[in-house]
Design an enzyme around this catalytic site. Sequence first.
Site, PDB file in Angstrom:
ATOM      1  N   GLU A  49       0.581  -0.063  -7.460  1.00 20.84           N
ATOM      2  CA  GLU A  49      -0.818  -0.497  -7.479  1.00 20.84           C
ATOM      3  C   GLU A  49      -1.247  -0.564  -8.936  1.00 20.84           C
ATOM      4  OE1 GLU A  49      -4.064   0.765  -4.424  1.00 20.84           O
ATOM      5  OE2 GLU A  49      -4.158   2.161  -6.099  1.00 20.84           O
ATOM      6  N   ASP A  60     -14.036   4.487  -9.845  1.00 18.67           N
ATOM      7  CA  ASP A  60     -13.083   5.338 -10.551  1.00 18.67           C
ATOM      8  C   ASP A  60     -13.747   6.540 -11.194  1.00 18.67           C
ATOM      9  OD1 ASP A  60     -10.536   3.846 -10.307  1.00 18.67           O
ATOM     10  OD2 ASP A  60     -11.693   2.263 -11.276  1.00 18.67           O
ATOM     11  N   TYR A 174      -6.598   0.663   3.199  1.00 18.04           N
ATOM     12  CA  TYR A 174      -6.631   1.784   2.251  1.00 18.04           C
ATOM     13  C   TYR A 174      -7.746   2.733   2.696  1.00 18.04           C
ATOM     14  CZ  TYR A 174      -6.538   3.994  -2.445  1.00 18.04           C
ATOM     15  OH  TYR A 174      -6.429   4.860  -3.492  1.00 18.04           O
TER      16      TYR A 174
END
Length: 265
Positions: A49, A60, A174
């Site tokens: 990834e 993030d 995911y």
Amino acid sequence: MDRIAETFARLRREQRAAFVAYLCAGDPDFDTSLAACRAVIEAGADVLEIGVPFSDPLADGLTNQLAAQRALDGGMTAARVFELVRRLRETSQVPIVFYTYYNLVFSNGVDAYVRAAKEAGVDGILTLDLPPEEAGDVQAACAAHGVKTVFIVAPTTPAARLAVIGAAATGFIYYVSREGVTGVRDQVATNIPEAVAAIKRHTALPVVVGFGISTREQVRQVAGTADGVVVGSALVNVIKAGLADRAAVPARLRAVAQDLVAGTR
């Protein structure tokens, strides 16, 4: 060739989960990043990834924010990210998935961006801030150029949306195991088996789990339930720790990744 489907099919036969390694493209410079990506592949990563560096990576945590900033400061651009993938394709056929944000795709022209990604050797695109209800242009471009789509399910996702997300994805789902942003955690979330089971009621695609997984034991715990386990910050921290001696980063990263990969076996 569908590298993603072939990889997960093989791993099902081997009765183990995929190890999905996350690294930010260009962190801290192009050559070190290329060597780092090759190191985790050599260590046994089943899927790579690649984070596309962005100035406002809202999903993030600090570790990956700083990685993106180092990459941007080092001169990483969209064109160089594609070049990184092309260089990786010289020696590896491991599935490569972009971890990116919609602004980066949209600003370059959605169809042109997806086409360039495919030509470089990208297998799938996960656009973090793009819900499936608004992803028609990306889905159309990915279908046209043979790139798989990846969408996110979070702990806060209502059950009613699981079918929508499952129908939109073509590569894998995911599952973000924790609320908040990426980063190392002391313990994995306790509700992962139930969450994965709920998702699987709405899709036949693999379900990978990420966010907060950073040790071999944590990988082992999640691999007992999920089709794949994503580790990012624990690998990115190796790069950060080696900034003063970048030539040594690949060997250190390979050792850490091998230990983590062992958790899937």
